[in-house]
Design a protein around this motif. Structure first.
Motif, short mmCIF file in Angstrom:
data_model
loop_
_atom_site.label_atom_id
_atom_site.label_comp_id
_atom_site.label_asym_id
_atom_site.label_seq_id
_atom_site.Cartn_x
_atom_site.Cartn_y
_atom_site.Cartn_z
N LEU A 301 0.83 -1.21 0.00
CA LEU A 301 0.00 0.00 0.00
C LEU A 301 0.86 1.26 0.00
CD1 LEU A 301 -2.79 -1.00 2.55
CD2 LEU A 301 -2.92 -0.95 0.06
N LYS A 302 1.97 1.22 0.76
CA LYS A 302 2.84 2.40 0.82
C LYS A 302 3.49 2.69 -0.54
CE LYS A 302 5.08 1.35 4.81
NZ LYS A 302 5.90 1.56 6.01
N SER A 306 2.99 6.02 -2.80
CA SER A 306 4.08 6.98 -3.00
C SER A 306 4.71 6.88 -4.39
CB SER A 306 5.15 6.79 -1.92
OG SER A 306 5.70 5.50 -2.00
N ALA A 307 4.74 5.68 -4.98
CA ALA A 307 5.43 5.54 -6.26
C ALA A 307 4.47 5.39 -7.44
CB ALA A 307 6.37 4.34 -6.20
N LEU A 308 3.30 4.80 -7.22
CA LEU A 308 2.40 4.56 -8.35
C LEU A 308 1.21 5.52 -8.36
CD1 LEU A 308 2.32 0.64 -8.15
CD2 LEU A 308 3.84 2.07 -9.52
N SER A 490 1.45 7.67 2.38
CA SER A 490 2.30 6.55 2.77
C SER A 490 2.90 6.76 4.17
CB SER A 490 3.34 6.29 1.69
OG SER A 490 4.61 6.61 2.08
N GLU A 491 3.17 8.02 4.53
CA GLU A 491 3.59 8.28 5.93
C GLU A 491 2.46 7.95 6.89
OE1 GLU A 491 6.49 12.11 6.17
OE2 GLU A 491 4.59 12.49 5.12
N LEU A 528 -2.07 14.55 2.25
CA LEU A 528 -3.37 14.64 2.92
C LEU A 528 -3.51 15.99 3.61
CD1 LEU A 528 -3.37 11.03 4.29
CD2 LEU A 528 -4.57 11.91 2.30
N VAL A 529 -4.40 16.82 3.07
CA VAL A 529 -4.59 18.17 3.59
C VAL A 529 -5.93 18.23 4.31
CG1 VAL A 529 -4.73 20.61 2.98
CG2 VAL A 529 -3.27 19.07 1.66
N PRO A 530 -5.92 18.51 5.62
CA PRO A 530 -7.18 18.54 6.35
C PRO A 530 -8.05 19.71 5.93
CG PRO A 530 -5.35 19.10 7.81
CD PRO A 530 -4.75 18.68 6.51
#
Length: 616
Positions: A301-302, A306-308, A490-491, A528-530
DNA sequence: GCAAGGTC
């Protein structure tokens, strides 16, 4: 003598197939039902027996409130804490309870092949309930098969070591279900009632709370707050330059950064006045970058994010399809260690027809491959690996890219480590120490097939210890510290895993929830922006009761139900204890919110009075 | 229709 009739039940259809294939040596007949039933004859505990192997599809039941509590306008959320909870079919259309009761009719033995974790133990008792079997009854016996993988060896070993299902572990899951339901729904109903349309523009259908989703949102907002309160600071650092064999080399300062320009200028003067760099030390060290361990769900999933650029929900959908079409192995696993029986040669051979990775697979087959590094075996499923070769037009572009990564990761995990040499040259000038480093790859290893992990080459000219060199210029660099970026998806996945928020299967659901509820937005680069709503919610919890949005709230529940799983405290005592604590928190939260709303109304009244005064 | 956990 009448023969024994044995019913076996697995957690999903694919496991039922595996178990039946092994125990029947492939000689089974399959008939359709709510889930497929595989039948054959074989020995069971020393007697001839007729076998039926079938499966459920995950949990059979899920918990909810009785009908009286379903009308949220007529129910006080506080009453939910002492409400009854009822179990009903998790998926009514699948008719699993009926299927189990029909298939169990006339059976003398029930063998439970559910996944060997707490949830699986809980499903064991769901199956027992549907099948009409009772523990320790005279006419029918219930057995639990404990298996560590779906290999022939482990299945046969489990058959020789049948045990009883573990009631305490199942009760721990019952406890979690009741706590999650009551806490989540009570807070959600209250928040929705009180915040919706009350003030600001927090318009949302439902304003939810949950012990997993809210800490997940908390991580995103915490990063946002770090960014918005960040104050950049200027810093200075010295970079002497030299010319050596026609190359200009920039040196790094041991002191790294200074936050005072005057001190920086003083050091610059010292260095310039000396003007001669002494080479004090040259060290060369071989370093190694380890090949990856087997691929588990969270790591897939990470990388997908992040890469795809695929969100977790989409990544799992693609993986699920690749799995059902037979291109990759089961995609939900926590394990990163390959089972000892894993057929590396067979898997490599299956990939040789791949357009892009095939020739590398062939090379590993002919020149030899590495035994993978350790990793962890949680005993659920093997790591995610390719199963057969594919071409892009068979899969579609997105699935193809994910499949390619699974191939690259697998090939990387059986490739040599990457080896490189790191050179470090140390200098002194004007009493200050500086250095430069270079690195060059010696063995490319797995980075050949995973090139983005490769070592960036940095060549240094030759130096000799004791050599004296003239400095060509001394730069006083002025920089500025910068705020961190928004939390990447991913973080977030890493934070959730580290803090025990959700499971490999539910992490994508929680992330999807906070997006769909309009608490965060996914921006380019999967940051991800709240939203204003998400920020207000978390700030509210932080003011009233910070525990509510911290990850410890989940650990607390997990730790409490573990007492049940270990048989140390009775199920009902733990549930009462935990619910009592949450009820206190709920009451305090409600009081604070209502006080605040009264305060706001008071302010509005003041503003209205002021307005009417000035407009007279 | 609100939680989180299975699996499809």
């Amino acid at each position: 003598m009448t023969s024994q009739k044995v019913l076996m039940v697995a957690e999903k259809p694919s496991i039922a197939v595996s178990i039946a294939s092994v125990l029947s040596r492939g000689q089974m007949s399959t008939r359709k039902g709510a889930t497929d039933v595989h039948e054959f004859n074989a020995m069971f505990l020393g007697f001839r027996a007729q076998y039926k192997v079938t499966s459920v599809i995950g949990h059979v039941f899920s918990v909810d409130f009785p009908a009286a509590y379903q009308d949220r306008t007529a129910t006080d959320p506080l009453d939910l804490f002492q409400a009854q909870v009822v179990k009903s079919a998790a998926n009514p259309k699948a008719h699993i309870p009926r299927h189990l009761s029909q298939e169990a009719r006339g059976c003398t033995h029930l063998v439970l092949w559910l996944d060997c974790d707490r949830e699986g133990e809980n499903i064991c008792f769901e199956v027992i309930e549907c099948s009409g079997f009772t523990m320790n009854s005279r006419n029918g016996r219930v057995y639990r098969a404990r298996f560590s993988s779906i290999s022939e060896k482990d299945i046969l070993k489990a058959m020789d070591n049948l045990v009883e299902p573990n009631r305490n572990e199942a009760l721990a899951v019952d406890a979690r279900q009741e706590i999650d339901l009551k806490v989540g729904v009570a807070f959600t109903r209250f928040q929705t009632n009180y915040f919706q349309g009350k003030y600001g523009n927090l318009d949302a259908r439902v304003i939810s709370y949950g012990p997993c989703q809210t800490p997940t949102l908390g991580f995103c907002v915490q990063r946002y707050l770090q960014i918005s309160t960040f104050k950049p600071e200027k810093f200075w650092t010295l970079h002497p330059y030299i010319f050596q064999n026609g190359h200009e080399v920039k040196l790094e300062w041991e002191r790294q950064k200074l936050f005072d320009v005057n001190v920086g200028m003083m050091f610059q003067k010292l260095v310039l006045e000396d003007g001669i760099l002494d080479v004090t030390e040259i060290s060369e060290k071989q370093e190694s970058k380890g090949r990856p361990v087997g691929l588990n769900t969270v790591n897939l999933l990470k990388v997908a994010s992040s890469a795809l650029g695929f969100g977790p929900q989409m990544a799992m959908q693609l993986a699920e399809r690749l799995y059902t079409q037979g291109f990759i192995s089961y995609p939900r696993t926590e394990s990163t260690a390959y089972p000892s029986s894993f057929d590396f040669r067979g898997t490599l051979a299956a990939l040789v027809n791949n357009p892009t990775t095939g020739s590398y697979a062939e090379k590993l087959l002919s020149e030899g491959f590495q035994k993978p590094r350790g990793g962890v075996d949680v005993g659920d499923h093997p790591p995610i690996t390719p199963v057969k070769s594919a071409k892009e037009d068979m899969l579609g572009i997105d699935a193809w890219r994910l499949y390619q990564y699974v191939c690259q990761h697998f090939l990387g995990s059986v490739s040599p480590d990457c080896k490189y040499i790191r050179t470090r040259v140390e200098f002194t000038i004007g009493g200050e120490s500086f250095h430069c480093t270079g690195q060059r790859t010696v063995v490319e290893g797995f980075t050949y097939i995973m090139p983005w992990l490769g070592i960036s080459e940095k060549n240094l000219p030759q130096f000799m210890k004791g050599e004296k060199l003239e400095v060509s210029k001394v730069e006083l660099y002025e920089g500025s510290t910068s705020a961190p970026d928004y939390l990447s998806e991913s973080e977030l996945i890493s934070l959730m895993e580290k803090n025990g928020i959700g499971t490999d299967a539910s992490i994508p659901v929680h992330i999807n929830n906070i997006c769909e509820r309009n608490y965060v937005q996914v921006q380019p680069g999967r940051k991800l922006v709240p939203t204003a709503l998400g920020i207000s919610l978390i700030r509210g919890y932080q003011c009233i009761d910070p525990d509510l949005c911290l990850p410890d709230i989940r650990s607390f529940i997990e730790q409490q139900i573990t007492l049940v799983a270990k048989g140390q405290v009775e199920h009902s005592r733990v549930v009462q204890h935990v619910l009592q604590q949450f009820k206190q928190k709920f009451i305090y939260f409600v009081q604070q919110v209502i006080n605040f709303l009264i305060f706001l109304r008071h302010c509005d009244a003041q503003v209205d009075m002021a307005r009417s005064f000035w407009h007279k």
